[in-house]
Write a protein that holds these residues in place. Structure first.
Motif, mmCIF file in Angstrom:
data_model
loop_
_atom_site.group_PDB
_atom_site.id
_atom_site.type_symbol
_atom_site.label_atom_id
_atom_site.label_comp_id
_atom_site.label_asym_id
_atom_site.label_seq_id
_atom_site.Cartn_x
_atom_site.Cartn_y
_atom_site.Cartn_z
ATOM 1 N N LEU A 152 14.591 -3.636 4.580
ATOM 2 C CA LEU A 152 13.331 -3.835 5.295
ATOM 3 C C LEU A 152 12.149 -3.203 4.567
ATOM 4 C CD1 LEU A 152 14.203 -3.330 9.094
ATOM 5 C CD2 LEU A 152 13.655 -5.461 7.910
ATOM 6 N N SER A 153 12.407 -2.140 3.838
ATOM 7 C CA SER A 153 11.335 -1.473 3.096
ATOM 8 C C SER A 153 11.118 -2.103 1.732
ATOM 9 C CB SER A 153 11.647 0.015 2.930
ATOM 10 O OG SER A 153 12.695 0.223 1.997
ATOM 11 N N ASP A 154 11.868 -3.157 1.432
ATOM 12 C CA ASP A 154 11.765 -3.841 0.135
ATOM 13 C C ASP A 154 12.001 -2.864 -1.010
ATOM 14 O OD1 ASP A 154 11.456 -6.082 -1.469
ATOM 15 O OD2 ASP A 154 9.281 -5.886 -1.623
ATOM 16 N N GLY A 155 12.954 -1.958 -0.798
ATOM 17 C CA GLY A 155 13.312 -1.003 -1.828
ATOM 18 C C GLY A 155 12.440 0.230 -1.890
ATOM 19 N N HIS A 156 11.443 0.311 -1.012
ATOM 20 C CA HIS A 156 10.560 1.488 -1.013
ATOM 21 C C HIS A 156 11.363 2.760 -0.720
ATOM 22 C CE1 HIS A 156 7.027 4.007 -0.216
ATOM 23 N NE2 HIS A 156 7.626 4.379 0.898
ATOM 24 N N PHE A 157 12.272 2.669 0.257
ATOM 25 C CA PHE A 157 13.172 3.794 0.520
ATOM 26 C C PHE A 157 14.380 3.671 -0.408
ATOM 27 C CE2 PHE A 157 11.099 3.956 4.787
ATOM 28 C CZ PHE A 157 10.709 5.294 4.734
ATOM 29 N N LYS A 158 14.571 4.671 -1.231
ATOM 30 C CA LYS A 158 15.728 4.738 -2.118
ATOM 31 C C LYS A 158 16.839 5.435 -1.322
ATOM 32 C CE LYS A 158 12.703 3.299 -5.076
ATOM 33 N NZ LYS A 158 12.588 1.842 -5.347
ATOM 34 N N ALA A 201 7.657 2.944 10.974
ATOM 35 C CA ALA A 201 7.958 1.693 11.671
ATOM 36 C C ALA A 201 9.175 1.003 11.075
ATOM 37 C CB ALA A 201 6.749 0.759 11.618
ATOM 38 N N VAL A 202 9.342 1.071 9.763
ATOM 39 C CA VAL A 202 10.507 0.479 9.102
ATOM 40 C C VAL A 202 11.792 1.131 9.617
ATOM 41 C CG1 VAL A 202 11.746 0.343 6.901
ATOM 42 C CG2 VAL A 202 9.334 -0.290 7.014
ATOM 43 N N ILE A 203 11.794 2.449 9.665
ATOM 44 C CA ILE A 203 12.991 3.172 10.111
ATOM 45 C C ILE A 203 13.291 2.880 11.571
ATOM 46 C CG2 ILE A 203 13.904 5.484 10.612
ATOM 47 C CD1 ILE A 203 12.562 6.420 8.022
ATOM 48 N N GLU A 204 12.272 2.921 12.410
ATOM 49 C CA GLU A 204 12.504 2.666 13.830
ATOM 50 C C GLU A 204 12.981 1.241 14.069
ATOM 51 O OE1 GLU A 204 10.448 3.365 18.218
ATOM 52 O OE2 GLU A 204 9.240 3.660 16.396
ATOM 53 N N LEU A 220 5.869 10.912 6.752
ATOM 54 C CA LEU A 220 5.882 9.477 6.464
ATOM 55 C C LEU A 220 4.610 8.802 6.945
ATOM 56 C CD1 LEU A 220 9.529 8.549 7.573
ATOM 57 C CD2 LEU A 220 8.745 9.190 5.280
ATOM 58 N N SER A 221 4.283 7.695 6.318
ATOM 59 C CA SER A 221 3.172 6.866 6.794
ATOM 60 C C SER A 221 3.603 6.125 8.055
ATOM 61 C CB SER A 221 2.778 5.854 5.726
ATOM 62 O OG SER A 221 3.807 4.878 5.568
ATOM 63 N N ASP A 222 2.640 5.542 8.760
ATOM 64 C CA ASP A 222 2.968 4.772 9.959
ATOM 65 C C ASP A 222 3.884 3.609 9.614
ATOM 66 O OD1 ASP A 222 1.460 6.441 11.518
ATOM 67 O OD2 ASP A 222 -0.282 5.114 11.636
ATOM 68 N N TRP A 223 3.644 2.980 8.469
ATOM 69 C CA TRP A 223 4.493 1.855 8.069
ATOM 70 C C TRP A 223 5.915 2.316 7.791
ATOM 71 C CZ3 TRP A 223 6.669 1.092 3.048
ATOM 72 C CH2 TRP A 223 7.406 -0.096 2.935
ATOM 73 N N LEU A 226 0.812 -1.210 0.000
ATOM 74 C CA LEU A 226 0.000 0.000 0.000
ATOM 75 C C LEU A 226 0.847 1.264 0.000
ATOM 76 C CD1 LEU A 226 -2.774 -1.020 2.550
ATOM 77 C CD2 LEU A 226 -2.894 -1.042 0.063
ATOM 78 N N ALA A 227 2.138 1.104 0.266
ATOM 79 C CA ALA A 227 3.022 2.278 0.324
ATOM 80 C C ALA A 227 3.618 2.505 -1.062
ATOM 81 C CB ALA A 227 4.126 2.053 1.352
ATOM 82 N N GLN A 228 2.883 3.172 -1.909
ATOM 83 C CA GLN A 228 3.250 3.311 -3.309
ATOM 84 C C GLN A 228 4.238 4.446 -3.534
ATOM 85 O OE1 GLN A 228 2.195 1.137 -5.599
ATOM 86 N NE2 GLN A 228 1.055 0.012 -4.037
ATOM 87 N N GLY A 229 4.977 4.339 -4.634
ATOM 88 C CA GLY A 229 5.786 5.464 -5.092
ATOM 89 C C GLY A 229 7.218 5.480 -4.613
#
Length: 362
Positions: free
Chosen positions: A59-65, A261-264, A255-258, A25-28
């Motif tokens: 952990l973000s599966d590449g969502h965070f570049k 949570a990934v960063i923390e 940021l979204s809650d997800w 759900l965390a697109q883009g």
């Protein structure tokens, strides 16, 4: 087995669906530019920072570049604070006491003289009100920070002469940041705060007579033994060096809650890993320093420790006088230290002392 998997999947979705957006759900995706105060590929601190950057991406599966820059690659080590506060980069990995000139309370979110060991410090941050106070200090500069690493009790430092009394510190030129540096200054030393990349050249050239860095594992690769042969064990200045992942607060709040949570989660994981790595390797590299490089290991005597203690009391008093917030941070830290310290002495330290006695460990 199939029924168990269905149950676990359903339970996980039921527990988390209302709180966090899933990766799908965390697109883009989002760019996360990280600047660090540590050199690239440097054993210990540098590798820990790079490992954290990689873990956030993983952990973000590449969502965070994730774009990671070591000290000097994008900005100077001590410019990291302003780089992130301004929003030019999204995060830094550092030791918060580097920002003491911004606010003295930042010292308590790395380590202070006669302060907490890493387990105690983590307990204060996570369960004793420390994180909330950290947020108050950071908020004044548009930042949000998490703990992301730890060094364990640091070495007293490298000296070109033996330190047998407080008088031996007078006129000494030493690299030592934070409140520990202020303690040395009160005892007559001349102190400076240098980034890691500049310490060796200053020590070899004689611009400084002594330096502290971290501990045997990190220090071995800095080659300080080429200019100073006396290596002092446990120092008063950083009994538990905590490291920080500081973010631009506006960026973090977007940021979204997800995503948060990934960063923390990545920070908490690396916080444990960095500490455990140091504990695992310090003994090995202390032996290398002694056996391979002829380093002479020393310990400060009780008279020197007492002098440190008297000077530290003056420093803490000055911090409290700075502001109401600085006083609250100091008082919370000191109160929790005494509460946990008493327990640690009876249980953790009591056990270790008796274990070492029985096993004949020095």
């Amino acid at each position: 087995m199939m029924e168990r998997r269905k149950f676990l999947t359903g339970a996980a979705l039921g527990a988390g669906a209302t709180a966090l957006a899933t990766p799908a759900l965390a697109q883009g995706g989002k760019t996360l530019t990280i600047v660090s105060t540590w050199p690239r590929d440097f054993p210990g601190l540098g590798i820990s920072a790079q490992r954290l950057a990689d873990r956030i991406a993983q952990l973000s599966d590449g969502h965070f570049k994730v774009e990671y820059f070591a000290a000097g690659e994008r900005v100077g080590a001590f410019d990291s604070f302003d780089e992130v506060a301004s929003g030019n980069s999204q995060a830094y990995i550092a030791a918060e006491y580097y920002w003491a000139g911004k606010h003295p309370a930042f010292n308590y979110f790395t380590s202070v003289p006669f302060g907490m060991s890493n387990p105690e410090w983590n307990a204060w941050i996570k369960f004793g009100g420390g994180q909330e106070l950290w947020d108050e200090v950071s908020d004044q500069f548009g930042l949000k920070a998490f703990t992301c690493g730890a060094t364990g009790t640091q070495a007293g430092g490298w000296f070109n002469k033996e330190i047998e009394s407080a008088d031996d510190l007078k006129g000494l030129k030493m690299r030592i940041p934070g409140l520990g540096g202020q303690v040395l200054s009160k005892l007559g030393a001349s102190t400076v705060s240098l980034p890691g990349s500049q310490i060796y050249e200053n020590l070899v050239s004689g611009s400084i007579d002594a330096t502290e860095w971290v501990g045997p594992y990190n220090d071995y690769f800095m080659k300080f033994y080429e200019a100073a042969k006396y290596y002092y064990t446990a120092g008063m200045h950083e009994p538990g060096g905590g490291l920080s992942f500081g973010m631009n607060k506006s960026w973090y709040e977007g940021l979204s809650d997800w995503e948060k949570a990934v960063i923390e989660a990545a920070c908490m994981e690396e916080n444990a890993a960095a500490y455990e790595e140091n504990i695992a390797k310090n003994g090995e590299y202390l032996a290398k320093l002694v056996d391979e490089q002829g380093v002479q290991v020393r310990a400060f005597n009780d008279d020197v420790w007492d002098s440190f203690g008297e000077a530290a009391e003056e420093v803490f008093s000055e911090v409290r006088d700075h502001s109401e917030l600085a006083a609250r941070v100091n008082d919370s830290f000191q109160s929790k230290l005494r509460e946990m310290g008493s327990m640690m002495n009876q249980f953790e330290i009591g056990y270790v002392n008796q274990r070492n006695r029985v096993l004949g460990l020095s």
